[in-house]
Scaffold this motif. Structure first.
Motif, PDB file in Angstrom:
ATOM      1  N   VAL A 109       0.850  -1.188   0.000  1.00 54.06           N
ATOM      2  CA  VAL A 109       0.000   0.000   0.000  1.00 54.06           C
ATOM      3  C   VAL A 109       0.887   1.240   0.000  1.00 54.06           C
ATOM      4  N   LEU A 110       0.648   2.113  -0.958  1.00 56.36           N
ATOM      5  CA  LEU A 110       1.395   3.357  -1.086  1.00 56.36           C
ATOM      6  C   LEU A 110       0.419   4.522  -1.186  1.00 56.36           C
ATOM      7  N   ALA A 111       0.952   5.730  -1.091  1.00 61.62           N
ATOM      8  CA  ALA A 111       0.177   6.938  -1.341  1.00 61.62           C
ATOM      9  C   ALA A 111       0.920   7.766  -2.376  1.00 61.62           C
ATOM     10  N   ASP A 112       0.182   8.357  -3.298  1.00 67.00           N
ATOM     11  CA  ASP A 112       0.813   9.207  -4.306  1.00 67.00           C
ATOM     12  C   ASP A 112       1.242  10.529  -3.663  1.00 67.00           C
ATOM     13  N   PRO A 113       1.882  11.435  -4.392  1.00 65.03           N
ATOM     14  CA  PRO A 113       2.391  12.663  -3.769  1.00 65.03           C
ATOM     15  C   PRO A 113       1.332  13.553  -3.125  1.00 65.03           C
ATOM     16  N   GLU A 114       0.060  13.343  -3.412  1.00 63.35           N
ATOM     17  CA  GLU A 114      -0.986  14.122  -2.747  1.00 63.35           C
ATOM     18  C   GLU A 114      -1.738  13.302  -1.714  1.00 63.35           C
ATOM     19  N   GLY A 115      -1.203  12.135  -1.374  1.00 61.57           N
ATOM     20  CA  GLY A 115      -1.772  11.335  -0.297  1.00 61.57           C
ATOM     21  C   GLY A 115      -2.840  10.355  -0.697  1.00 61.57           C
ATOM     22  N   ASN A 116      -3.113  10.211  -1.989  1.00 63.62           N
ATOM     23  CA  ASN A 116      -4.136   9.257  -2.437  1.00 63.62           C
ATOM     24  C   ASN A 116      -3.606   7.836  -2.345  1.00 63.62           C
ATOM     25  N   GLU A 117      -4.269   7.013  -1.550  1.00 62.67           N
ATOM     26  CA  GLU A 117      -3.824   5.638  -1.350  1.00 62.67           C
ATOM     27  C   GLU A 117      -4.034   4.808  -2.611  1.00 62.67           C
ATOM     28  N   PHE A 118      -3.129   3.857  -2.848  1.00 62.96           N
ATOM     29  CA  PHE A 118      -3.301   2.876  -3.912  1.00 62.96           C
ATOM     30  C   PHE A 118      -2.512   1.635  -3.549  1.00 62.96           C
ATOM     31  N   CYS A 119      -2.788   0.535  -4.229  1.00 63.50           N
ATOM     32  CA  CYS A 119      -2.124  -0.731  -3.929  1.00 63.50           C
ATOM     33  C   CYS A 119      -1.362  -1.231  -5.150  1.00 63.50           C
ATOM     34  N   VAL A 120      -0.195  -1.799  -4.897  1.00 63.99           N
ATOM     35  CA  VAL A 120       0.553  -2.525  -5.920  1.00 63.99           C
ATOM     36  C   VAL A 120       0.385  -3.995  -5.585  1.00 63.99           C
ATOM     37  N   LEU A 121      -0.381  -4.690  -6.406  1.00 67.40           N
ATOM     38  CA  LEU A 121      -0.746  -6.067  -6.103  1.00 67.40           C
ATOM     39  C   LEU A 121       0.359  -7.044  -6.464  1.00 67.40           C
ATOM     40  N   GLU A 122       0.376  -8.157  -5.754  1.00 67.43           N
ATOM     41  CA  GLU A 122       1.182  -9.292  -6.173  1.00 67.43           C
ATOM     42  C   GLU A 122       0.577  -9.864  -7.452  1.00 67.43           C
ATOM     43  N   PRO A 123       1.315 -10.652  -8.217  1.00 69.86           N
ATOM     44  CA  PRO A 123       0.760 -11.194  -9.460  1.00 69.86           C
ATOM     45  C   PRO A 123      -0.496 -12.025  -9.200  1.00 69.86           C
ATOM     46  N   ARG A 124      -1.548 -11.761  -9.962  1.00 70.66           N
ATOM     47  CA  ARG A 124      -2.781 -12.532  -9.865  1.00 70.66           C
ATOM     48  C   ARG A 124      -3.267 -12.837 -11.284  1.00 70.66           C
ATOM     49  N   GLU A 125      -3.596 -14.081 -11.510  1.00 70.98           N
ATOM     50  CA  GLU A 125      -3.997 -14.520 -12.844  1.00 70.98           C
ATOM     51  C   GLU A 125      -5.218 -13.754 -13.343  1.00 70.98           C
ATOM     52  N   VAL A 126      -6.121 -13.385 -12.445  1.00 76.15           N
ATOM     53  CA  VAL A 126      -7.347 -12.726 -12.855  1.00 76.15           C
ATOM     54  C   VAL A 126      -7.078 -11.377 -13.503  1.00 76.15           C
ATOM     55  N   TYR A 127      -5.937 -10.761 -13.178  1.00 72.08           N
ATOM     56  CA  TYR A 127      -5.624  -9.433 -13.702  1.00 72.08           C
ATOM     57  C   TYR A 127      -4.593  -9.465 -14.830  1.00 72.08           C
ATOM     58  N   ARG A 128      -4.379 -10.614 -15.433  1.00 74.82           N
ATOM     59  CA  ARG A 128      -3.300 -10.751 -16.405  1.00 74.82           C
ATOM     60  C   ARG A 128      -3.499  -9.878 -17.651  1.00 74.82           C
ATOM     61  N   ASP A 129      -4.767  -9.507 -17.958  1.00 79.39           N
ATOM     62  CA  ASP A 129      -5.023  -8.780 -19.200  1.00 79.39           C
ATOM     63  C   ASP A 129      -5.742  -7.451 -18.974  1.00 79.39           C
ATOM     64  N   THR A 130      -5.606  -6.878 -17.784  1.00 76.22           N
ATOM     65  CA  THR A 130      -6.336  -5.651 -17.476  1.00 76.22           C
ATOM     66  C   THR A 130      -5.602  -4.393 -17.907  1.00 76.22           C
ATOM     67  N   GLY A 131      -4.297  -4.494 -18.202  1.00 72.59           N
ATOM     68  CA  GLY A 131      -3.488  -3.307 -18.328  1.00 72.59           C
ATOM     69  C   GLY A 131      -2.916  -2.938 -16.972  1.00 72.59           C
ATOM     70  N   PRO A 132      -2.263  -1.777 -16.854  1.00 71.77           N
ATOM     71  CA  PRO A 132      -1.583  -1.436 -15.596  1.00 71.77           C
ATOM     72  C   PRO A 132      -2.513  -1.255 -14.409  1.00 71.77           C
ATOM     73  N   ILE A 133      -3.757  -0.866 -14.650  1.00 70.93           N
ATOM     74  CA  ILE A 133      -4.737  -0.751 -13.567  1.00 70.93           C
ATOM     75  C   ILE A 133      -5.523  -2.049 -13.498  1.00 70.93           C
ATOM     76  N   ALA A 134      -5.337  -2.792 -12.412  1.00 72.90           N
ATOM     77  CA  ALA A 134      -6.062  -4.050 -12.240  1.00 72.90           C
ATOM     78  C   ALA A 134      -7.516  -3.807 -11.895  1.00 72.90           C
ATOM     79  N   ALA A 135      -7.746  -2.849 -10.991  1.00 71.81           N
ATOM     80  CA  ALA A 135      -9.112  -2.624 -10.516  1.00 71.81           C
ATOM     81  C   ALA A 135      -9.247  -1.223  -9.951  1.00 71.81           C
ATOM     82  N   VAL A 136     -10.445  -0.694 -10.064  1.00 66.40           N
ATOM     83  CA  VAL A 136     -10.873   0.484  -9.328  1.00 66.40           C
ATOM     84  C   VAL A 136     -11.670  -0.044  -8.147  1.00 66.40           C
ATOM     85  N   VAL A 137     -11.242   0.296  -6.938  1.00 68.37           N
ATOM     86  CA  VAL A 137     -11.781  -0.321  -5.729  1.00 68.37           C
ATOM     87  C   VAL A 137     -12.522   0.725  -4.898  1.00 68.37           C
ATOM     88  N   VAL A 138     -13.705   0.360  -4.427  1.00 69.07           N
ATOM     89  CA  VAL A 138     -14.547   1.275  -3.666  1.00 69.07           C
ATOM     90  C   VAL A 138     -14.874   0.645  -2.318  1.00 69.07           C
TER      91      VAL A 138
END
Length: 248
Positions: A109-138
């Motif tokens: 879990v990281l935060a961008d320079p303005e404090g917006n949290e985001f996650c860098v996921l471990e490899p998961r087969e389900v996200y193999r073809d999503t592009g750099p953004i695996a998911a938008v999470v709410v």
């Protein structure tokens, strides 16, 4: 007639600086449609297209006071790629973030320079073809109910529903997932990060707004008169914009 999830909208004190960070993070191109507006999308991308959910960064001076209820999960292809990406993001200005994830989770879990949290996921087969953004999470009080609302609103396919999470994806089977994760915190402020939807065709926006209201969306008074979008909220109060022309 449909609604497309076309972009994630972020408010920023320094849109240009935050735009540079996310462009480098994702390997995307940068443009600007107006002062204080930074548009990020894949190089050569023909907007809109369900293969990617783009990012718009908008100037806004309100301070960030709580954890964002909407965040991005970034995909990786191997343990080495995850480590390299975290290192590169730290060099670009990201910082470690604690959102209560504990020490034993496989993602970072990281935060961008303005404090917006985001996650860098471990490899998961389900996200193999999503592009750099695996998911938008709410964050959600009831992930299943949110998946039903958004699945009908976007006409997306619901892939998984459990007590603590739910996920859906474009019916075309491309692009990132939209996911809802159970969170104990109640929504207390308007979302600095939110979703933007585009009616197709744009002239059908009125009909789409009526359909959203039937599904449970509500109007939000944020002073949007005279602009080319309208603001609505989903059944849990998460604001989103429906784009179009000011005359629609």
């Amino acid at each position: 007639m449909s609604l497309e999830l076309v972009q994630v909208n972020m408010k920023a004190h320094d849109p240009e600086g935050l735009g540079r960070f996310w462009a480098e993070a994702l390997g995307w191109g940068v443009s600007s449609e107006a002062p204080g507006v930074i548009n990020l999308e894949p190089v050569g991308f023909d907007w809109p297209d369900p293969t990617a959910v783009c990012i718009d960064i908008i100037a806004g001076q309100e301070p960030k006071t709580v954890k964002n209820r909407v965040h991005l999960d970034l995909a990786t292809t191997s343990a080495a790629h995850q480590e390299e990406l975290v290192t590169r993001l730290r060099e670009l200005g990201a910082t470690p973030a604690d959102v209560g994830q504990g020490d034993d989770v496989p993602w970072t879990v990281l935060a961008d320079p303005e404090g917006n949290e985001f996650c860098v996921l471990e490899p998961r087969e389900v996200y193999r073809d999503t592009g750099p953004i695996a998911a938008v999470v709410v964050d959600s009080a009831d992930p299943g109910a949110m998946a039903r609302f958004w699945g009908e609103a976007l006409e997306w396919t619901v892939h998984e529903v459990a007590d603590d999470h739910a996920s859906l994806r474009s019916a075309k089977g491309v692009g990132p997932y939209l996911e809802f994760v159970r969170a104990p915190e109640a929504k207390t402020v308007w979302n600095r990060v939110h979703l933007d939807l585009l009616p197709r065709p744009t002239g059908e926006r009125t009909a789409q707004l009526e359909r959203l209201a039937e599904l449970g969306a509500t109007e939000v008074g944020l002073g949007d008169a005279g602009v080319s979008w309208v603001v609505r909220a989903d059944p849990e109060g998460n604001e989103f914009c429906v784009l179009g022309r000011a005359t629609d």
